[in-house]
Design a protein around this motif. Structure first.
Motif, PDB file in Angstrom:
ATOM      1  N   ARG A 176       0.845  -1.201   0.000  1.00 13.47           N
ATOM      2  CA  ARG A 176       0.000   0.000   0.000  1.00 13.47           C
ATOM      3  C   ARG A 176       0.873   1.242   0.000  1.00 13.47           C
ATOM      4  O   ARG A 176       1.981   1.222   0.533  1.00 13.47           O
ATOM      5  N   SER A 177       0.361   2.307  -0.593  1.00 17.64           N
ATOM      6  CA  SER A 177       1.106   3.553  -0.676  1.00 17.64           C
ATOM      7  C   SER A 177       0.332   4.663   0.036  1.00 17.64           C
ATOM      8  O   SER A 177      -0.732   5.079  -0.431  1.00 17.64           O
ATOM      9  N   PRO A 178       0.833   5.159   1.173  1.00 19.37           N
ATOM     10  CA  PRO A 178       0.149   6.260   1.862  1.00 19.37           C
ATOM     11  C   PRO A 178       0.052   7.526   1.024  1.00 19.37           C
ATOM     12  O   PRO A 178      -0.839   8.346   1.227  1.00 19.37           O
ATOM     13  N   GLU A 179       0.991   7.685   0.066  1.00 19.43           N
ATOM     14  CA  GLU A 179       1.003   8.905  -0.763  1.00 19.43           C
ATOM     15  C   GLU A 179       0.148   8.758  -2.010  1.00 19.43           C
ATOM     16  O   GLU A 179       0.228   9.565  -2.929  1.00 19.43           O
ATOM     17  N   ARG A 180      -0.683   7.720  -2.065  1.00 17.68           N
ATOM     18  CA  ARG A 180      -1.438   7.423  -3.278  1.00 17.68           C
ATOM     19  C   ARG A 180      -2.224   8.633  -3.782  1.00 17.68           C
ATOM     20  O   ARG A 180      -2.292   8.895  -4.975  1.00 17.68           O
ATOM     21  N   GLY A 181      -2.786   9.400  -2.864  1.00 18.64           N
ATOM     22  CA  GLY A 181      -3.621  10.521  -3.285  1.00 18.64           C
ATOM     23  C   GLY A 181      -2.898  11.834  -3.423  1.00 18.64           C
ATOM     24  O   GLY A 181      -3.511  12.857  -3.742  1.00 18.64           O
ATOM     25  N   VAL A 182      -1.584  11.850  -3.182  1.00 21.63           N
ATOM     26  CA  VAL A 182      -0.815  13.092  -3.300  1.00 21.63           C
ATOM     27  C   VAL A 182      -0.542  13.379  -4.774  1.00 21.63           C
ATOM     28  O   VAL A 182       0.038  12.548  -5.482  1.00 21.63           O
ATOM     29  N   ALA A 183      -0.938  14.560  -5.223  1.00 21.06           N
ATOM     30  CA  ALA A 183      -0.889  14.870  -6.659  1.00 21.06           C
ATOM     31  C   ALA A 183       0.520  14.820  -7.221  1.00 21.06           C
ATOM     32  O   ALA A 183       0.723  14.490  -8.393  1.00 21.06           O
ATOM     33  N   THR A 184       1.514  15.151  -6.391  1.00 16.08           N
ATOM     34  CA  THR A 184       2.889  15.200  -6.900  1.00 16.08           C
ATOM     35  C   THR A 184       3.613  13.866  -6.797  1.00 16.08           C
ATOM     36  O   THR A 184       4.773  13.754  -7.205  1.00 16.08           O
ATOM     37  N   ALA A 219       7.156   6.701 -12.422  1.00 22.54           N
ATOM     38  CA  ALA A 219       7.940   5.552 -11.976  1.00 22.54           C
ATOM     39  C   ALA A 219       7.126   4.665 -11.032  1.00 22.54           C
ATOM     40  O   ALA A 219       6.266   5.160 -10.301  1.00 22.54           O
ATOM     41  N   PRO A 220       7.386   3.363 -11.046  1.00 18.35           N
ATOM     42  CA  PRO A 220       6.681   2.454 -10.141  1.00 18.35           C
ATOM     43  C   PRO A 220       6.929   2.843  -8.686  1.00 18.35           C
ATOM     44  O   PRO A 220       8.008   3.308  -8.331  1.00 18.35           O
ATOM     45  N   ASP A 221       5.919   2.649  -7.860  1.00 17.26           N
ATOM     46  CA  ASP A 221       6.060   2.956  -6.446  1.00 17.26           C
ATOM     47  C   ASP A 221       7.127   2.045  -5.839  1.00 17.26           C
ATOM     48  O   ASP A 221       7.123   0.836  -6.079  1.00 17.26           O
ATOM     49  N   PRO A 222       8.039   2.598  -5.044  1.00 17.56           N
ATOM     50  CA  PRO A 222       9.090   1.755  -4.456  1.00 17.56           C
ATOM     51  C   PRO A 222       8.528   0.663  -3.562  1.00 17.56           C
ATOM     52  O   PRO A 222       9.181  -0.372  -3.369  1.00 17.56           O
ATOM     53  N   ARG A 223       7.330   0.869  -3.017  1.00 22.55           N
ATOM     54  CA  ARG A 223       6.751  -0.167  -2.168  1.00 22.55           C
ATOM     55  C   ARG A 223       6.376  -1.405  -2.980  1.00 22.55           C
ATOM     56  O   ARG A 223       6.373  -2.519  -2.454  1.00 22.55           O
ATOM     57  N   MET A 224       6.056  -1.221  -4.241  1.00 27.46           N
ATOM     58  CA  MET A 224       5.797  -2.374  -5.097  1.00 27.46           C
ATOM     59  C   MET A 224       7.077  -3.170  -5.306  1.00 27.46           C
ATOM     60  O   MET A 224       7.070  -4.404  -5.244  1.00 27.46           O
ATOM     61  N   ARG A 225       8.190  -2.461  -5.508  1.00 25.74           N
ATOM     62  CA  ARG A 225       9.475  -3.148  -5.666  1.00 25.74           C
ATOM     63  C   ARG A 225       9.852  -3.884  -4.382  1.00 25.74           C
ATOM     64  O   ARG A 225      10.369  -5.008  -4.431  1.00 25.74           O
ATOM     65  N   GLU A 226       9.576  -3.267  -3.242  1.00 25.94           N
ATOM     66  CA  GLU A 226       9.883  -3.906  -1.961  1.00 25.94           C
ATOM     67  C   GLU A 226       9.042  -5.168  -1.775  1.00 25.94           C
ATOM     68  O   GLU A 226       9.528  -6.186  -1.274  1.00 25.94           O
TER      69      GLU A 226
END
Length: 297
Positions: free
Chosen positions: A186-194, A202-209
């Protein structure tokens, strides 16, 4: 040789568990031990669902075991079957059996259960405290019969559930099916526009983890079972929801559970047991297929 143990009580759910246990015994070439702890039989008003008349000269408990044994021998020709009436409350009686068995198989509810409840208290407690892997048989018949050819394995945040991973791969090897290993993120920053992931960059680093943790979790099992096909999934979402989605077309979901000190004061000083987390609880209550809970020491 340690046996595969099936707990029965004459309910339709326990007979479904028995059928699953018979098929598993055939695959493993293991002896099947069928047990019943009828502590509350004198107080029950329900007769086992597989019959309508009380047999003469035989108690309900004896009839439950004889019928279960006959069913097991008919469906699993060639396997050795033994039965025993257990004394005491069903939960501690089954927990004692778990100390002697390779796998304990139970239904998701008993004769006294309420249809509105998704999971019976005996199944939940035994799954949380048993010394050996516990399979709670639930879900649709296609899943219980193993028609999908897929076992779903859930891996935790640290990717280290060796007992559960080994159980899943050995089960797949015996069935000749594949393992789908799932590690969500899960990404806490999912809703952050930037945020790059939000912008489609780029792919979210949490997906790579998550992908790295999943690969680390299954690496040893892949080496031990090179013939077992492996599918890796690292979906974004809540762990419970991603596992239930994967379980929609699965024969079994395998989860690891860690051994921790029991919080219940009645357990006594120094007592330990498995503490089921919200993911395990949710999957046990809602999965459309059987669920295996494997203790991680």
């Amino acid at each position: 040789m340690r046996k595969l143990v099936a707990g029965v009580d004459g309910s339709d759910a326990s007979l479904a568990a028995l059928d699953w246990a018979v098929a598993e015994s055939v695959r493993r070439g293991a002896e099947l031990r069928i047990v019943y702890a009828p502590l509350w039989e004198p107080y029950e008003r329900t007769w086992p669902e597989f019959t309508v008349a009380r047999p003469r000269g035989r108690s309900v408990a004896e009839h439950v075991l004889v019928t279960a044994a006959d069913r097991a021998r008919e469906r699993g020709r060639g396997i050795e079957v033994e039965t025993e009436l257990l004394s005491g409350d069903p939960v501690p009686a089954l927990l004692r059996e778990a100390e002697k068995g390779t796998v304990l198989v139970v239904g998701d509810r008993g004769r006294g259960g309420h249809d509105a409840l998704p999971l019976g208290s005996v199944a939940l407690t035994v799954a949380a405290r048993a010394a050996c892997p516990v399979v709670v048989v639930r879900g649709e018949e296609a899943a219980r019969r193993g028609e999908f050819g897929r076992i779903v394995l859930g891996t935790g945040n640290d990717g280290a559930e060796p007992a559960a991973v080994d159980f899943a791969f050995r089960a797949a090897q015996a069935r000749g099916c594949k393992v789908t290993a799932v590690h969500s993120w899960r990404s806490p920053e999912r809703g952050v526009a930037t945020h790059a992931h939000t912008l489609g960059g780029a792919p979210d680093p949490r997906m790579r983890e998550a992908e790295w943790a999943l690969g680390r979790a299954v690496r040893a099992a892949v080496e031990r079972h090179p013939d077992v096909p492996l599918e890796r999934q690292s979906p974004e979402g809540l762990p419970r929801d991603t596992l239930l989605t994967a379980a929609a077309e699965a024969d079994l979901v395998v989860l690891g559970a860690r051994r921790t000190p029991l919080a219940d004061a009645t357990a006594g000083a120094g007592a330990t047991g498995i503490q089921l987390g919200p993911v395990s609880h949710g999957v046990l209550h809602l999965a459309p297929c059987p669920v295996a809970v494997v203790r991680e020491d």
